[in-house]
Design a protein around this motif. Structure first.
Motif, PDB file in Angstrom:
ATOM      1  N   ALA B 724      24.934  91.195  13.276  1.00 29.02           N
ATOM      2  CA  ALA B 724      23.629  91.854  13.861  1.00 29.02           C
ATOM      3  C   ALA B 724      23.780  92.059  15.528  1.00 29.02           C
ATOM      4  O   ALA B 724      23.174  92.683  16.143  1.00 29.02           O
ATOM      5  CB  ALA B 724      22.907  91.865  13.291  1.00 29.02           C
ATOM      6  N   GLY B 725      24.249  91.260  15.915  1.00 29.56           N
ATOM      7  CA  GLY B 725      24.138  90.783  17.264  1.00 29.56           C
ATOM      8  C   GLY B 725      23.165  90.006  17.498  1.00 29.56           C
ATOM      9  O   GLY B 725      21.805  89.718  17.572  1.00 29.56           O
ATOM     10  N   SER B 726      22.247  90.437  19.333  1.00 27.79           N
ATOM     11  CA  SER B 726      21.172  90.004  19.836  1.00 27.79           C
ATOM     12  C   SER B 726      20.030  90.354  19.351  1.00 27.79           C
ATOM     13  O   SER B 726      18.493  89.389  19.389  1.00 27.79           O
ATOM     14  CB  SER B 726      21.145  89.488  21.237  1.00 27.79           C
ATOM     15  OG  SER B 726      21.331  91.336  21.676  1.00 27.79           O
ATOM     16  N   LEU B 727      19.784  91.671  18.698  1.00 23.96           N
ATOM     17  CA  LEU B 727      18.582  91.500  18.423  1.00 23.96           C
ATOM     18  C   LEU B 727      18.089  91.316  17.092  1.00 23.96           C
ATOM     19  O   LEU B 727      17.013  91.357  16.625  1.00 23.96           O
ATOM     20  CB  LEU B 727      19.103  93.888  18.205  1.00 23.96           C
ATOM     21  CG  LEU B 727      18.912  94.443  19.311  1.00 23.96           C
ATOM     22  CD1 LEU B 727      19.128  96.111  19.486  1.00 23.96           C
ATOM     23  CD2 LEU B 727      17.468  94.042  19.797  1.00 23.96           C
ATOM     24  N   LEU B 728      18.790  90.881  16.190  1.00 24.98           N
ATOM     25  CA  LEU B 728      18.762  90.103  15.191  1.00 24.98           C
ATOM     26  C   LEU B 728      17.423  88.844  15.713  1.00 24.98           C
ATOM     27  O   LEU B 728      18.054  88.271  15.552  1.00 24.98           O
ATOM     28  CB  LEU B 728      20.204  89.780  13.995  1.00 24.98           C
ATOM     29  CG  LEU B 728      19.743  88.540  12.738  1.00 24.98           C
ATOM     30  CD1 LEU B 728      18.989  89.587  11.119  1.00 24.98           C
ATOM     31  CD2 LEU B 728      20.813  87.624  11.855  1.00 24.98           C
ATOM     32  N   VAL B 729      16.644  89.093  15.407  1.00 25.64           N
ATOM     33  CA  VAL B 729      15.476  87.909  15.659  1.00 25.64           C
ATOM     34  C   VAL B 729      15.277  86.904  14.160  1.00 25.64           C
ATOM     35  O   VAL B 729      14.601  85.879  14.281  1.00 25.64           O
ATOM     36  CB  VAL B 729      14.390  88.411  16.074  1.00 25.64           C
ATOM     37  CG1 VAL B 729      14.225  89.210  17.088  1.00 25.64           C
ATOM     38  CG2 VAL B 729      13.533  89.418  14.808  1.00 25.64           C
ATOM     39  N   ASP B 730      15.299  87.102  13.038  1.00 27.54           N
ATOM     40  CA  ASP B 730      15.367  86.519  11.567  1.00 27.54           C
ATOM     41  C   ASP B 730      16.533  86.915  10.405  1.00 27.54           C
ATOM     42  O   ASP B 730      16.458  88.141  10.972  1.00 27.54           O
ATOM     43  CB  ASP B 730      13.879  86.825  11.853  1.00 27.54           C
ATOM     44  CG  ASP B 730      12.864  85.490  10.847  1.00 27.54           C
ATOM     45  OD1 ASP B 730      13.859  84.519  10.846  1.00 27.54           O
ATOM     46  OD2 ASP B 730      12.301  85.559  10.015  1.00 27.54           O
ATOM     47  N   LEU B 731      16.782  85.048  10.128  1.00 29.96           N
ATOM     48  CA  LEU B 731      17.599  85.508   8.912  1.00 29.96           C
ATOM     49  C   LEU B 731      17.341  84.477   8.230  1.00 29.96           C
ATOM     50  O   LEU B 731      16.503  83.732   8.106  1.00 29.96           O
ATOM     51  CB  LEU B 731      18.861  85.566   9.325  1.00 29.96           C
ATOM     52  CG  LEU B 731      19.751  85.682   8.467  1.00 29.96           C
ATOM     53  CD1 LEU B 731      20.365  87.630   7.734  1.00 29.96           C
ATOM     54  CD2 LEU B 731      20.981  85.172   8.708  1.00 29.96           C
ATOM     55  N   VAL B 732      16.737  85.619   6.236  1.00 30.97           N
ATOM     56  CA  VAL B 732      16.313  84.843   5.126  1.00 30.97           C
ATOM     57  C   VAL B 732      17.040  84.726   4.681  1.00 30.97           C
ATOM     58  O   VAL B 732      16.657  86.110   3.938  1.00 30.97           O
ATOM     59  CB  VAL B 732      14.488  85.413   5.033  1.00 30.97           C
ATOM     60  CG1 VAL B 732      14.167  84.074   3.776  1.00 30.97           C
ATOM     61  CG2 VAL B 732      13.791  85.114   6.418  1.00 30.97           C
ATOM     62  N   LEU B 733      17.556  84.525   3.646  1.00 28.85           N
ATOM     63  CA  LEU B 733      18.551  84.175   2.370  1.00 28.85           C
ATOM     64  C   LEU B 733      17.008  83.728   1.064  1.00 28.85           C
ATOM     65  O   LEU B 733      16.400  83.070   1.366  1.00 28.85           O
ATOM     66  CB  LEU B 733      19.292  83.271   1.764  1.00 28.85           C
ATOM     67  CG  LEU B 733      19.883  82.986   0.599  1.00 28.85           C
ATOM     68  CD1 LEU B 733      20.446  84.316   0.711  1.00 28.85           C
ATOM     69  CD2 LEU B 733      20.591  81.773   0.507  1.00 28.85           C
ATOM     70  N   PHE B 734      17.099  85.071   0.476  1.00 35.56           N
ATOM     71  CA  PHE B 734      16.055  85.571  -0.251  1.00 35.56           C
ATOM     72  C   PHE B 734      16.348  85.417  -1.598  1.00 35.56           C
ATOM     73  O   PHE B 734      15.681  84.691  -2.125  1.00 35.56           O
ATOM     74  CB  PHE B 734      15.088  86.118  -0.008  1.00 35.56           C
ATOM     75  CG  PHE B 734      15.546  88.237  -0.614  1.00 35.56           C
ATOM     76  CD1 PHE B 734      15.740  88.555   1.072  1.00 35.56           C
ATOM     77  CD2 PHE B 734      15.003  88.668  -1.590  1.00 35.56           C
ATOM     78  CE1 PHE B 734      16.007  89.860   0.697  1.00 35.56           C
ATOM     79  CE2 PHE B 734      15.164  89.976  -1.738  1.00 35.56           C
ATOM     80  CZ  PHE B 734      16.142  90.862  -0.931  1.00 35.56           C
ATOM     81  N   ASP B 735      17.281  85.519  -2.522  1.00 35.96           N
ATOM     82  CA  ASP B 735      17.431  86.063  -3.722  1.00 35.96           C
ATOM     83  C   ASP B 735      19.186  85.079  -4.081  1.00 35.96           C
ATOM     84  O   ASP B 735      20.171  85.485  -3.003  1.00 35.96           O
ATOM     85  CB  ASP B 735      17.354  87.052  -3.837  1.00 35.96           C
ATOM     86  CG  ASP B 735      17.650  86.928  -5.799  1.00 35.96           C
ATOM     87  OD1 ASP B 735      17.002  86.183  -6.617  1.00 35.96           O
ATOM     88  OD2 ASP B 735      17.795  87.879  -6.301  1.00 35.96           O
TER      89      ASP B 735
END
Lengths: 332, 787
Positions: B724-735
């Motif tokens: 995703a590179g540097s533009l990814l600011v948040d990552l959540v495992l939700f399921d």
């Protein structure tokens, strides 16, 4: 066809009063004030009138439009309020019906007491020093001016461990080894307190534990006196126990201090409670750490931490401190 | 050390005044008063009575019926719970109407249908000692005294005060009545003097006693005296009651005088049956390794070269120097001639013997602290002879006085300025000299210094600092002006100590209760955990269950959980910060001691433990926390990970092996982590950097991947971040989903990705490109299909 403005306004008022939702009011507003409304139609017809009449009819029409706008706006916000109110009413909550309280954890009573003590001494300009709990005879005894044959050794009720020669390695019987370790590596001036666990062969009962906690203070600087020791104890006692509590020193004996003293604090009934031991660091102890007793002087003091917790909460059994029963831990 | 006011007054008649004030003065002198007892009060009604008859109580086993004659020739029946009397014994008796020292009034009353007309008294009931073994028997002491005589007259009692004093190890002098009197007199400013004993009746004659002092480093002085004409019998009442008050049971004249002289003057002494000492010849030497003798208590003792012995002319040991006499020369009822020994022993030698043989006595306690090797020895000898003269015995032949090495008592030069500098006082030399002279030190001004001669009753006192302590003691600690040092040091906690407090606060916030188990384990605890059974043992444990030092916090925490479960306290979340003691290399004197942190959750499993660990890692800013599946002792084999911080192993996280939990009596899953706290907090951490908060809108996309169970979710997240590179600011495992629609051995992991740029609003195309890149990246790296 001439529009009967009075009748028209009366109709509108009636209709607005009958409206039961904001949407109804918006529909009425379109009906009475929209492009296809009678008022807008009447306005278009003004042009056909002669100038004098046009002016007065125009004023009347504008007045009517204004009054209707106010009417619908007012009725609309009134209905909105009602709707909000009934919505909130439907949300009514019994705040005492709490199913999932947040459980906080609890710091152990000894930690609370130790932190408070550390904070008081940090405020008085001390650093906090620590050391190992398993010690050699050098740190636990010899460097503290307690040679192998000294009768005081017996009184420490030391717990020895199976390492090296018999009785050469032990669980420290006091926090004083930290004094030695500090003086060995740090040039004076030294202002430290050393809290920590200590061990004695005391069978656990309501007032004893084989593992308990002490705090030790050590000051080494130029020209430190017994008066400084008495004043420091006094300052600490005021800060920790309250300004009305007094302290006193009584002559005593410890191999590692001279002169030595016990220190007591006053109780509300005027009697005295023995809190700990203290004294001027013995010249032999300074020499053992490579510090010249002719240049540097100091004092040391020590007392039990657990006992303060026991006193503060009037615990009737000190074993609660190591039982780890949450019914106890969660009280504080 | 117990002292009686009346006894102190024999040395300083002016000691007196308010009892509490006297106690305060003693405490201020460093003789802490542990107990004060006012004696001989309220004994007016108690009289001497004789036991006429003893018979069983018809209705009770624990009491008997006693007939006594209290002086009127009549037999009074009394019910009594003690059984130590025999017919003809003389006892203290409280007739009806007596008010006892504790306030109880004696009345005529029936006990199990038998009348009791008074009370037979024990020493404790009379406030005359703590001997509660039975009725006080005065048969010997009071022989010949009229029945009905007030007991105060029988015993020579007067109003008296008994103090129990705590005597410190540097005060050998205060282990005697005279020594306490000297201090107290000085503290009160009243005169102190030894009464002159009358010239003892001495029978000149040939020497019956010879002493060879073979080791001068063992015995500094050895006095011996032959006594003849000793007759057995009981001590007079006044002596017996004083001994009783000071905690010594009266036995017979010789033993009692021996104890009396020791208590009064601090000089221990020993009596031999002279007839059993061949030629009255003693040889004082170190023991031979393995030498044996039977001591007075009937036990055979094996000695080493550090022990001192007294041997006979055949060089057989007949006593252990300063510790205990031998059985072969013990005084008996047939003894007529006595060899009396008064010695001064090297304190370290006696301490070693006492410790090795575990034989403590009143005598050895005095020798260990350093008895008086000066004039007091002759004084004690004279006092003994004086007291035994009352029985008709007398000293025969010259006093033998052999001398070895004793401490040097040349004057020492002390600097008043230095003493003031240590105490914070402003005393001049003459004031200091006055304080010192008041307790028997000699002090002579020399220029602006003092030459001080330290008395022989202060073995432990040798240096200028010792002298400073005496000055402080006599000046009064309470008179020292209180000051506070003005150090130029800023106080504070170290970063480690601050972080450790933060750890505690975070865990408390996470609902964990702090525990404080003792660091001892039972043998087998570590093995039960599947941990190496290499805990260091205690040499002298109090109980077997606490005889091994822990190498892990796990056993203690499991015991705590089991304890709380057994008390139905519901699920618990516990934590502990404490030391473990790991075996260290052979060249190390001490164990490898570390401060560890453990968290134990009985309300959840491995994921809950990880959640707590992660919040802690975030609070502490631990860089690059990684969990790598592993197997570890005591841990669930498929639910455990190694905790890595910045590439270094810091501990384990997961669940406790259910079998281990079961062995400790714990039910249900236990989420667990244990970290080396020292390494964790002292390692890299806390490097936080500010990132400006973007003012531009963000875009979210959801992606679900079907991934093999072999691939950790952390790895999927890692690949997503990478692609995703540097533009990814948040990552959540939700399921996380497993089920029929998903290939066996796989699960679906659904993530929400938030993209955002700091300087612009992202276009749909930009986000689309990232999305495609992530899908491709994860697919290629992990063989994971988009669901």
């Amino acid at each position: 066809m001439e529009l009967d403005l009075d009748a028209h306004l009366a109709d509108a008022e009636k209709a607005a009063a009958a409206a039961s939702t904001e949407a109804d009011v918006r529909a009425l507003s379109a009906e009475y004030l929209g492009k296809k409304s009678q008022l807008k139609a009447a306005k278009k017809q003004l042009g056909a009138l002669d100038p004098d009449e046009r002016r007065s009819a125009g004023l009347r029409l504008n007045d009517a439009i204004e009054r209707l706008e106010t009417l619908f706006e007012h009725r609309g916000s009134q209905l909105a309020d009602e709707a909000r109110r009934s919505q909130l009413e439907a949300e009514r909550l019994d705040l005492t019906e709490l199913l999932h309280p947040i459980e906080r954890g609890h710091l152990h009573l000894v930690t609370q007491a130790r932190d408070r003590l550390e904070d008081v001494f940090v405020g008085m300009g001390y650093e906090v020093a620590e050391g190992p709990e398993v010690e050699t005879a050098w740190y636990n005894f010899e460097a503290l001016n307690i040679p192998e044959w000294h009768p005081a050794r017996g009184s420490f009720d030391t717990i020895f461990v199976d390492l090296g020669e018999p009785e050469s390695v032990m669980l420290r019987s006091h926090t004083s080894p930290v004094q030695i370790r500090t003086m060995e590596v740090q040039e004076p001036p030294i202002y430290i307190v050393a809290p920590g666990r200590t061990f004695r062969t005391d069978t656990a009962d309501a007032t004893h534990l084989p593992a308990f906690n002490q705090i030790e203070g050590l000051v080494i600087d130029r020209g430190i006196t017994l008066g400084d020791l008495a004043g420091t104890i006094d300052t600490f006692v005021h800060a920790f126990f309250g300004g009305e509590v007094r302290s006193r020193l009584r002559p005593s004996y410890f191999p590692f201090t001279e002169p030595s003293a016990e220190f007591d604090i006053s109780r509300p009934d005027g009697s005295w409670l023995e809190l700990g031991g203290c004294g001027m660091v013995h010249p032999n102890v300074l020499r053992n750490c490579g510090i010249d007793p002719d240049r540097w002087q100091g004092f040391a003091f020590g007392f039990g931490i657990d006992r303060l917790a026991v006193m503060r909460y009037q615990l009737d059994d000190i074993r609660e401190l190591v039982n780890n029963d949450v019914r106890f831990l969660r009280q504080f | 050390m117990k002292v009686l006011l009346s006894w102190l007054q024999e040395f300083a008649p002016d000691i007196g005044g308010d009892v509490d004030d006297l106690g305060d003065t003693l405490s201020a002198l460093g003789l802490a008063v542990e107990d004060t007892e006012v004696m001989g009060e309220g004994l007016e009604g108690i009289v001497l009575a004789e036991v006429l008859d003893l018979r069983p109580h018809p209705n009770a086993d624990r009491i008997q019926l006693v007939d006594v004659d209290a002086g009127d020739g009549q037999a009074l029946q009394v019910c009594c719970g003690a059984f130590n009397m025999t017919v003809g014994d003389l006892i203290p008796f409280a007739p009806i109407g007596t008010v006892m020292p504790n306030g109880m009034e004696i009345a005529r009353r029936k006990m199990r249908d038998e009348w009791s007309n008074g009370m037979c008294c024990s020493a404790q009931e009379l406030g005359l000692g703590h001997d509660h073994d039975g009725i006080m028997i005065l048969t010997d002491e009071a022989a010949g005294t009229d029945l009905g005589t007030p007991i105060v007259d029988v015993l020579g009692l007067q109003h008296d005060v008994l103090w129990d004093l705590e005597v410190n190890a540097n005060r050998p002098d205060a282990l005697s009545v005279a020594g306490v009197a000297r201090d107290l007199a000085a503290g009160l400013g009243v005169p102190f003097a030894f009464p002159e004993p009358p010239e003892p009746s001495r029978c000149e004659g040939a020497g019956l006693v010879r002493v060879e002092l073979l080791d001068p480093t063992l015995g500094g002085r050895f006095l011996a005296q032959a006594l003849q004409g000793v007759t057995p019998g009981a001590s007079p009442a006044w002596m017996a009651s004083r001994l009783r008050a000071l905690g010594q049971r009266p036995i017979n004249r010789i033993v009692d005088i021996s104890n009396y002289v020791m208590l009064e003057l601090g000089q221990p002494n020993h009596t031999y049956d002279l007839a059993k000492v061949p030629e009255g010849h003693l040889r004082v030497r170190r023991a031979v390794e393995g030498e044996t003798l039977i001591t007075l208590d009937g036990v055979e003792r094996t000695l080493t070269r550090t022990d001192g012995v007294i041997a006979d002319i055949h060089d057989r040991a007949i006593g252990i120097a300063g510790v205990m006499g031998g059985a072969s020369t013990e005084i008996s009822d047939d003894t007529t001639d006595v060899l009396l020994e008064m010695a001064w022993w090297d304190p370290p030698s006696i301490s070693r013997s006492v410790r090795r043989l575990q034989l403590r006595s009143e005598a050895s306690a005095r020798y260990q602290r350093g008895a008086d090797w000066g004039l007091n020895m002759e004084r004690a000898m004279a006092r003994f002879v004086q007291l035994i003269a009352d029985t008709g015995a007398q000293a025969v032949g010259p006093l033998v006085d052999e001398r070895g090495d004793t401490p040097d008592r040349s004057p020492i030069r002390v600097r008043p300025a230095r003493i003031n500098g240590l105490l914070g006082t402003g005393l001049d030399g003459e004031e200091m000299a006055g304080h010192l002279r008041s307790i028997g030190f000699e002090a002579t001004p020399v220029d602006d210094q003092l030459d001080v001669t330290i008395p022989t009753w202060r073995w432990d006192t040798n240096t200028e600092t010792d002298v400073a302590e005496e000055v402080a003691r006599m000046y009064g600690y309470a008179n020292i002006v209180r000051t506070v040092p003005r150090g130029e040091v800023a106080g504070g906690l170290t970063t480690y100590q601050q972080a450790r407090r933060q750890v505690r606060d975070v865990l408390v916030g996470a609902g964990c209760d702090e525990t404080f188990p003792m660091p001892f384990l039972a043998p087998g605890d570590l093995a039960r955990c599947g941990l190496p059974d290499d805990g260091i043992g205690l040499s002298n444990p109090l109980v077997a269950e606490e005889s091994v030092l822990r190498t892990s916090l796990l056993p203690g925490q499991l015991k705590a959980i089991a304890y709380n479960q057994s008390h139905r306290s519901g699920p618990v979340r516990l934590f502990e910060i404490g030391h473990v003691y790991l075996p260290s290399g052979p060249d190390q004197e001490l164990p490898d001691e570390r401060e560890q942190l453990a968290v134990a959750l009985s309300d959840g499993g491995a994921h809950d433990a990880v959640a707590v660990l992660e919040v802690l890692a975030d609070a502490l800013a631990l860089p690059n926390l990684r969990l790598t599946a592993t197997e570890a002792p005591a841990m669930h084999p498929t639910r455990t990970a190694q905790v890595m911080v910045a590439g270094q192993t810091r501990g384990v996280v997961g669940e406790v092996d259910p079998r281990v939990s079961e062995l400790f009596g714990v039910s249900g899953r236990v989420g667990w982590f244990e970290l080396d706290l020292g390494a964790t907090l002292d390692g890299p951490r806390g490097n936080r950097r500010y990132r400006p908060v973007s003012k531009h809108p963000s875009s979210d996309i959801d992606l679900a991947f079907v991934v093999s169970d072999e691939v950790p979710a952390a790895e999927v997240a890692g690949q997503i971040r990478k692609a995703a590179g540097s533009l990814l600011v948040d990552l959540v495992l939700f399921d996380v989903f497993r089920g029929a629609t998903i290939e066996a051995g796989h699960r679906s992991l659904a993530y929400r990705l938030r993209f955002q740029a700091a300087d612009r609003t992202l276009t749909d195309d930009e986000v689309g490109e990232r999305r495609a890149a992530v899908i491709e990246g994860v697919r290629d790296a992990l063989d994971a299909a988009l669901r």
